[in-house]
Design an enzyme around this catalytic site. Structure first.
Site, PDB file in Angstrom:
ATOM      1  N   TYR A  52       0.783  -1.227   0.000  1.00 11.00           N
ATOM      2  CA  TYR A  52       0.000   0.000   0.000  1.00 11.00           C
ATOM      3  C   TYR A  52       0.818   1.281   0.000  1.00 11.00           C
ATOM      4  O   TYR A  52       0.260   2.368  -0.191  1.00 11.00           O
ATOM      5  CB  TYR A  52      -0.970  -0.016   1.181  1.00 11.00           C
ATOM      6  CG  TYR A  52      -2.008  -1.102   1.022  1.00 11.00           C
ATOM      7  CD1 TYR A  52      -3.082  -0.929   0.160  1.00 11.00           C
ATOM      8  CD2 TYR A  52      -1.884  -2.318   1.676  1.00 11.00           C
ATOM      9  CE1 TYR A  52      -4.022  -1.935  -0.018  1.00 11.00           C
ATOM     10  CE2 TYR A  52      -2.813  -3.333   1.504  1.00 11.00           C
ATOM     11  CZ  TYR A  52      -3.881  -3.138   0.652  1.00 11.00           C
ATOM     12  OH  TYR A  52      -4.799  -4.138   0.462  1.00 11.00           O
TER      13      TYR A  52
ATOM     14  N   PHE B  13     -10.978  -3.733  10.737  1.00 11.87           N
ATOM     15  CA  PHE B  13     -12.221  -3.576   9.988  1.00 11.87           C
ATOM     16  C   PHE B  13     -12.068  -4.173   8.596  1.00 11.87           C
ATOM     17  O   PHE B  13     -12.835  -3.942   7.716  1.00 11.87           O
ATOM     18  CB  PHE B  13     -12.639  -2.098   9.903  1.00 11.87           C
ATOM     19  CG  PHE B  13     -11.532  -1.150   9.494  1.00 11.87           C
ATOM     20  CD1 PHE B  13     -11.250  -0.941   8.156  1.00 11.87           C
ATOM     21  CD2 PHE B  13     -10.778  -0.482  10.459  1.00 11.87           C
ATOM     22  CE1 PHE B  13     -10.237  -0.066   7.774  1.00 11.87           C
ATOM     23  CE2 PHE B  13      -9.772   0.398  10.088  1.00 11.87           C
ATOM     24  CZ  PHE B  13      -9.505   0.612   8.753  1.00 11.87           C
TER      25      PHE B  13
END
Length: 409
Positions: free
Chosen positions: A123, A409
């Site tokens: 990322y 999450f």
């Protein structure tokens, strides 16, 4: 390759989520977990990439509010459920999804995007920097003692069924959010996550247990945990696995930690995810027997540099010009003048000479105050163009408490 990138349709969820599970090894998640994430899915923010009838890429986002230095709760895209089919790697699928997603995040007016990374090296090229760490520990409670503060004995503890007291625990959690950067204000539905208790997630331990801390009839803290009984020839050697704990003051916190240390028939307390500056570390008699370990946690990206830097406050007065590099989101590139202090901030474009040069990845890493600009400068990730600017900005961006993400999450 001809593919179609489009918004997920509700009727496609089971297949789409199954493709996500396949990319992460092919082991189906417990039905309770699948049901929770189906209910939490925001379809307008969920993407599938399709090669004919086959879904070969998935990603989504949750609409969060993230606590930042100064206590503001900033709209943040919680990037999630990212996968690319093994058959379609290195074909631009992930880049296409990230491009679509960040454009959408900007269009929604969210200045930040955040994620937890299965593989951290993926990322960085999309502008995400490691902004928080989490502390884990394996404490030898047979040999480590606690010295608790005054008032601890005035705290009453009692067992409670976790689901039955979920709302009062959520009320305690909600009071803590603004005081620590990196915490998420949980929207409706997310209160189910901390008490989700599939048998496959217990590692052989007990069903989830909960103890409340009370003072004058008011709940001031809680701890949720599993008990893993074990015996050998010498007797009991059970382990307590702490899921989560929060408390509103030091005495309530100490009462809960003392309880966890003293549970009968156990000699180990396993702590999975706590802030790196968690207070119990200063109560123990022997920190070396606590098996401390750090791990990367939240990765953060400013989606709109100006609004992101204006959303937080600063520990010391600061006036600095950043030269920001952001090829993936070119609207962020260029020079930005940040002026701020403990009361607020302004961040606008400027043609003035830059004081510091960096990429948006470093800006995301330092944003919550857990990573210092001085450290990034020592690594060569931030270039100082005006002498003294690095020290000034490091102080201004610092946080009195370590940023921390309490759950994934």
């Amino acid at each position: 390759m001809t593919t179609e990138l489009r918004e997920l349709r509700p009727a496609e969820w089971d297949y789409w989520y199954g493709r996500l599970e396949l990319a992460f090894g092919g082991v189906a998640e417990p039905p309770e977990e699948r049901e929770l994430y189906r209910d939490l899915t925001e379809y307008a923010r969920s993407i599938g990439v399709w090669d004919g009838e086959e879904c070969v890429g998935t990603t989504g986002a949750f609409s969060f509010r993230l606590s930042v230095p100064g206590g503001a709760l900033v709209p943040t895209a919680g990037v999630t459920m990212v996968s690319v089919a093994a058959t379609h790697r290195r074909r631009g699928v992930l880049s296409a999804m990230m491009r679509h997603q960040l454009d959408d995040v900007r269009g929604r007016g969210e200045p930040l995007a955040a994620l937890t990374a299965s593989e951290p090296d993926i990322y960085g090229r999309f502008g995400y920097g490691m902004a928080t760490q989490q502390l884990s520990a394996e404490i030898d409670t047979a040999r480590v003692r606690l010295a608790v503060p005054e008032g601890t004995d005035a705290v009453r503890l009692r067992f409670a069924e976790p689901a039955a007291v979920r709302d009062v625990c959520e009320a305690v959690y909600a009071q803590k959010v603004a005081g620590r950067p990196g915490m998420l204000a949980r929207r409706t539905g997310w209160e189910r996550l901390p008490v989700m208790d599939p048998e496959s997630g217990r590692d052989g331990g007990s069903p989830l247990q909960c103890v409340l801390a009370e003072r004058d009839g008011e709940v001031v803290g809680y701890a949720r945990f599993h008990n893993m009984p074990e015996w050998d020839a010498a007797g009991p050697r059970g382990t307590i696995v702490l899921r989560d704990t929060e408390a509103l003051d030091p005495a309530a916190s100490a009462a809960l930690w003392r309880f966890l240390f003293d549970i009968d028939l156990t000699s180990t307390l396993r702590v999975r995810n706590r802030p790196v500056d968690d207070g119990w570390q200063h109560l123990v008699s022997d920190i070396r027997r606590c098996g401390l370990r750090l791990k990367d946690s939240l990765y953060l990206r400013p989606v709109d540099v100006g609004p992101a830097l204006e959303a937080r406050t600063y520990a010391a007065p600061v006036e600095v010009v950043f030269e920001v590099e952001d090829p993936f989101c070119p609207w962020n590139e260029g020079r930005w003048r940040l002026t701020g202090d403990s009361t607020g901030a302004s961040c606008k474009r400027t043609d003035d000479d830059a004081d510091l040069a960096l990429s948006v990845r470093e800006l995301g890493a330092a944003y919550l105050g857990g990573v210092s600009f001085a450290s990034l400068g020592a690594a060569g990730r931030v270039r100082e163009l005006r002498q003294g600017a690095l020290a000034e900005v490091s102080l201004a961006f610092s946080s009195a408490v370590a940023p921390w993400l309490p759950h994934g999450f």
